[in-house]
Write a protein that holds these residues in place. Structure first.
Motif, mmCIF file in Angstrom:
data_model
loop_
_atom_site.group_PDB
_atom_site.id
_atom_site.type_symbol
_atom_site.label_atom_id
_atom_site.label_comp_id
_atom_site.label_asym_id
_atom_site.label_seq_id
_atom_site.Cartn_x
_atom_site.Cartn_y
_atom_site.Cartn_z
ATOM 1 N N PRO A 7 33.151 -41.211 -25.428
ATOM 2 C CA PRO A 7 34.185 -42.150 -25.880
ATOM 3 C C PRO A 7 34.043 -42.461 -27.366
ATOM 4 O O PRO A 7 32.937 -42.714 -27.847
ATOM 5 C CB PRO A 7 33.965 -43.387 -25.023
ATOM 6 C CG PRO A 7 32.646 -43.223 -24.360
ATOM 7 C CD PRO A 7 32.250 -41.796 -24.452
ATOM 8 N N HIS A 39 35.639 -38.127 -22.848
ATOM 9 C CA HIS A 39 35.482 -38.663 -21.497
ATOM 10 C C HIS A 39 34.577 -39.885 -21.517
ATOM 11 O O HIS A 39 33.931 -40.186 -22.515
ATOM 12 C CB HIS A 39 34.999 -37.578 -20.540
ATOM 13 C CG HIS A 39 33.545 -37.272 -20.592
ATOM 14 N ND1 HIS A 39 32.919 -36.726 -21.683
ATOM 15 C CD2 HIS A 39 32.584 -37.439 -19.669
ATOM 16 C CE1 HIS A 39 31.635 -36.566 -21.416
ATOM 17 N NE2 HIS A 39 31.403 -36.992 -20.208
ATOM 18 N N ASP A 40 34.571 -40.576 -20.403
ATOM 19 C CA ASP A 40 33.876 -41.868 -20.309
ATOM 20 C C ASP A 40 32.411 -41.766 -19.894
ATOM 21 O O ASP A 40 31.797 -42.756 -19.529
ATOM 22 C CB ASP A 40 34.631 -42.788 -19.357
ATOM 23 C CG ASP A 40 34.700 -42.233 -17.936
ATOM 24 O OD1 ASP A 40 34.040 -41.204 -17.643
ATOM 25 O OD2 ASP A 40 35.411 -42.837 -17.103
#
Length: 153
Positions: A7, A39-40
Motif C-alpha cells: 500500500p 495490494h494490502d
C-alpha cells in the motif's frame, strides 16, 4: 518486470517501489505502469494481484514482490498454472523469510538485517528520551540470489 507493491500509504512500500523504479532506470528498462499492482499485504489480495499480472495479454517475465509472503503467493499460483519458475517466470521477494530458503524453487530475496533494525530502533528510542530530535538511519540490505530468479538454459 512487474512489481507487486504494498500500500502506498506505507513508507516502506514507497521506498521499495522507488528501488524498483531506480533499478529499471539503471538498466535502461521502461517503466510500464500496467505492471505495477498495489495490494494490502494480505495473502488473499496478493493472490488476486498475482492472478491479475499473470492474466495480462503479455504477462511479465519476472515479478518483484514487496515482501516474501507476497512472492510466495505468486510462486504458488505459478505452480498451480504449470508456469515454470524460473524458466518462464522469475520471482523475487523482500525480507528473507526463513521459509524462502526451504521452498522449491528457493526464493530469491532481499535480506534485511532484522536484528540490527531492532537494535538501532532501541538505540534511537533511548536517544530520543535523552534528547528529542528527528533522526533517520538507513541500514544495508543484501540480495540473496536463489533458484526462483536463475534462468536455466
Amino acid at each position: 518486470i512487474a512489481h507487486l507493491a504494498g500500500p502506498s500509504i506505507l513508507q516502506i512500500a514507497r521506498l521499495r517501489m522507488q528501488g524498483y523504479v531506480d533499478a529499471l532506470q539503471k538498466h535502461g528498462l521502461p517503466l510500464d505502469e500496467s505492471l505495477i499492482v498495489y495490494h494490502d499485504l494480505t495473502e488473499e489480495n496478493a493472490r488476486l494481484c498475482a492472478r491479475h499480472l499473470l492474466d495480462l495479454p503479455q504477462p511479465p517475465e519476472a515479478i518483484f514482490a514487496v515482501n516474501d509472503p507476497s512472492a510466495l503467493e505468486v510462486l504458488l499460483l505459478a505452480k498451480q498454472r504449470g508456469i515454470k519458475v524460473p524458466q518462464d517466470l522469475g520471482i523475487v521477494g523482500f525480507s528473507n523469510d526463513p521459509v524462502s530458503a526451504l521452498i522449491e524453487p528457493a526464493l530469491t530475496t532481499v535480506d534485511q538485517p532484522v536484528w540490527e533494525i531492532g537494535e538501532q530502533s532501541a538505540l534511537l528510542l533511548l536517544e530520543q528520551l535523552e534528547q528529542p530530535k528527528v533522526e533517520k538511519r538507513v541500514l544495508q540490505t543484501r540480495l540473496i540470489v536463489r533458484e526462483s530468479s536463475r534462468r536455466r538454459s
